[in-house]
Design an enzyme around this catalytic site. Structure first.
Site, PDB file in Angstrom:
ATOM      1  N   ASP A 295       1.006  -0.920   0.012  1.00 38.60           N
ATOM      2  CA  ASP A 295      -0.138  -0.077   0.088  1.00 38.60           C
ATOM      3  C   ASP A 295       0.751   1.151   0.043  1.00 38.60           C
ATOM      4  OD1 ASP A 295      -2.122   1.695   0.311  1.00 38.60           O
ATOM      5  OD2 ASP A 295      -3.168   0.473   1.597  1.00 38.60           O
ATOM      6  N   HIS A 296       0.230   2.460  -0.350  1.00 33.24           N
ATOM      7  CA  HIS A 296       0.861   3.511  -0.100  1.00 33.24           C
ATOM      8  C   HIS A 296       0.862   4.176   1.156  1.00 33.24           C
ATOM      9  CE1 HIS A 296       0.524   3.915  -4.601  1.00 33.24           C
ATOM     10  NE2 HIS A 296       1.864   3.962  -4.402  1.00 33.24           N
ATOM     11  N   GLN A 473      -4.968   3.847   0.908  1.00 31.65           N
ATOM     12  CA  GLN A 473      -5.978   2.998   0.745  1.00 31.65           C
ATOM     13  C   GLN A 473      -6.079   2.528  -0.859  1.00 31.65           C
ATOM     14  OE1 GLN A 473      -9.627   5.247   1.381  1.00 31.65           O
ATOM     15  NE2 GLN A 473      -8.556   6.293   3.434  1.00 31.65           N
ATOM     16  N   HIS A 474      -4.775   2.095  -1.071  1.00 27.00           N
ATOM     17  CA  HIS A 474      -4.266   1.503  -2.393  1.00 27.00           C
ATOM     18  C   HIS A 474      -3.874  -0.115  -2.019  1.00 27.00           C
ATOM     19  CE1 HIS A 474      -3.589   6.105  -3.736  1.00 27.00           C
ATOM     20  NE2 HIS A 474      -5.001   5.833  -3.654  1.00 27.00           N
ATOM     21  N   ILE A 475      -4.472  -0.592  -1.489  1.00 26.68           N
ATOM     22  CA  ILE A 475      -4.207  -2.064  -0.958  1.00 26.68           C
ATOM     23  C   ILE A 475      -3.867  -3.018  -2.044  1.00 26.68           C
ATOM     24  CG2 ILE A 475      -6.698  -2.308  -0.292  1.00 26.68           C
ATOM     25  CD1 ILE A 475      -5.506  -4.155   1.895  1.00 26.68           C
TER      26      ILE A 475
END
Length: 536
Positions: A295-296, A473-475
């Site tokens: 994730d970021h 929220q870039h899972i």
């Protein structure tokens, strides 16, 4: 137990699943079932206005509201992990940002065993998704279902920020989804006339009238039905009852990077040690299930202005907020018609970087957070930024908590584990400060609020990031595509060793992309649909 049969079953209606359900049913030749755990639909009150994201980020009616386990890499704190739980999945609750990433992202996938996934090979699918007037025909689509616009400059702040970025050699980029991502730009957004475009509104709602498409909401998948090494259906719970459905051809999992590995493990597919620990019979060994989580991760930075009416702070409070709401209701314009993070910066951390390796998410107001969740716009005049490295290297995991399908998954994040990550994360903060300290912003900033002037050394900056950071929220990555021993799917997204089963969502990404994930996941859905239909 009554069991109906369909040609294809799609589990999940999000960025990939919503696209798949539409495309697989488009010809009318195949019967398609789309299962969605969420009960809310395409016109839920908060999903249409883009700013409604603040009312959905912690809303159990439309959000899984997961929490990660504490770990020293993120200050021994749990990290809040929101995931969409409604028709359209996370496309219905996100910040509506359109971002494809960079050419290097997809060429990297192709080099890791993802034959057919190079940038030139996925570009037609990106163009197929969108309808936009932005950019060149060489890179942009003109007739797709998702409308893409550029965020409006609804505050004087934007032009000032662009000038400050240019002052530190960050060029203006009129189309970061074109030939190059690098530069400062207004965010591209998935909306039309002030209303969110999601897979619910643009793919599923128009297709609902098809006789060969069934959409069952409030239906949470509990396990796959396996006959030997073939997937033949899905068990799910709906309205308090356990049900099952069968697939003549294929089951496609689009549950997302948190729930796809969970469903595989509940079905006996995964690492035998984990399955046996929870009393689940091992049907098929795939040790990569749930691994490779990425994730970021970024800490929020903010600055206070010494001059009023530059930012949007006052418009988020009192009578001015009511005026903005009225403006939106009548004209579908104003800041309510825009999502969060309406300006983007894609920059190089140093001259040695071959391409932009850091991103800044810029907002013309100070965000107030609680527990890693956006709560509201501060009344203090100012602006905020998330600054972070784009291509994370450290990996965590997601696995089942127990054999109970209702139990949330165990999410173990690992961040800043490599020297390059730590170095780039610090440089991202320093680069953001360069912009904030450049004219014309320099003369308007009263103070840096967070992390503040006392945080200066590399060690102090890194500590601030660890202790206050949150995911963007870039899972991705938990059922990765490739040809090594930890790969879960092959280049055609077929689960290795299990016939009749594919995965199409962010979990198949072997590495994280340089930006937001919703549009790349739609691309995955479009490409997967073509592959499935080609194999019929």
């Amino acid at each position: 137990m009554h069991s109906e049969t369909y040609d294809f079953i799609v589990i999940g209606s999000g960025a990939s699943g919503g696209v798949l359900a539409n495309r697989l049913s488009e010809s009318g030749k195949h019967s398609v079932l789309c299962l969605e755990a969420g009960e809310k639909g395409a016109h839920y009150i908060w999903t249409r206005p883009p700013v409604g994201v603040v009312y959905m980020i912690d809303n159990p009616a439309v959000n899984w509201r997961y929490q990660s386990e504490p770990h020293e890499s993120h200050g021994n704190r749990p990290i809040y992990v929101p995931r969409g739980k409604l028709l359209g999945g996370s496309t219905a609750i996100n910040a509506i940002v359109y971002n494809r990433g960079q050419r290097i992202d997809y060429d990297t996938w192709a080099g890791l065993g993802g034959s057919g996934w190079s940038y030139e090979e996925v570009l037609p699918y990106f163009k197929k998704i969108e309808r936009t007037r932005l950019g060149s025909d060489d890179y942009r689509g003109r007739s797709g279902p998702i409308n893409v616009i550029e965020a409006s400059k609804v505050a004087p702040f934007y032009d000032m920020f662009i000038q400050a970025a240019k002052a530190v050699n960050i060029p203006f980029n009129a189309d970061y989804s074109g030939a190059s991502q690098e530069g400062v730009a207004m965010a591209q957004q998935t909306s039309h006339r002030g209303l969110r475009h999601s897979t619910a509104t643009q793919y599923l709602h128009p297709a609902r009238g098809r006789a060969n498409l069934t959409i069952l909401q409030g239906s949470e998948a509990t396990s796959l039905i396996l006959e030997g090494k073939r997937c033949v259906g899905v068990r799910f719970r709906r309205q308090g009852k356990n049900q099952e459905v069968r697939a003549r051809r294929e089951v496609i999992m689009s549950c997302g990077a948190a729930n796809s590995p969970k469903l595989l493990e509940l079905s006996g597919i995964g690492n035998p040690e984990i399955l046996q620990k929870h009393g689940i019979k091992v049907v098929h060994e795939l040790k990569g299930v749930g691994e490779n989580l990425r994730d970021h991760y970024a800490a929020l930075m903010s600055w206070r202005f010494n001059t009023p009416n530059i930012s949007l702070a006052k418009k988020g409070h009192g009578w001015r907020l009511w005026l903005e709401m009225l403006r939106y209701a009548i004209f579908r314009k104003g800041f309510i018609a825009q999502g969060h993070g309406t300006m983007r910066v894609f920059a190089r951390s140093s001259p040695k970087a071959e391409n932009p390796d850091i991103m800044m998410v810029v907002s013309p107001y100070i965000l107030e957070l609680r527990g890693g969740k956006t709560r509201r716009i501060s009344a203090t005049e100012g602006f905020s930024m998330y600054a972070h490295l784009q291509r994370t290297e450290s990996t965590g995991s997601i696995h089942i908590r127990s054999a109970d399908p209702a139990a949330p998954p165990v999410i173990n994040y690992r961040f800043l584990g490599t020297e390059n990550e730590r170095k780039t994360a610090v440089l991202a903060v320093r680069r953001a400060r360069e912009v904030a300290n450049a004219p014309p912003l320099r003369g308007l900033v009263a103070e840096e609020v967070e992390p503040g002037p006392k945080v200066q050394s590399d060690e102090e900056i890194l500590e601030y990031i660890r202790n206050t950071g949150t995911i963007t929220q870039h899972i991705v990555g938990t059922c990765k595509m490739g040809d090594d021993t930890m790969s879960v799917v092959d280049a055609r997204l077929r689960v290795r060793g299990i016939a009749g089963l594919r995965i199409a969502d962010a979990s198949i990404m072997p590495t994280i992309i340089s930006g937001n994930t919703s549009i790349p996941c739609m691309m995955i859905g479009e490409k997967c649909a073509d592959m499935v239909l080609a194999d019929v």
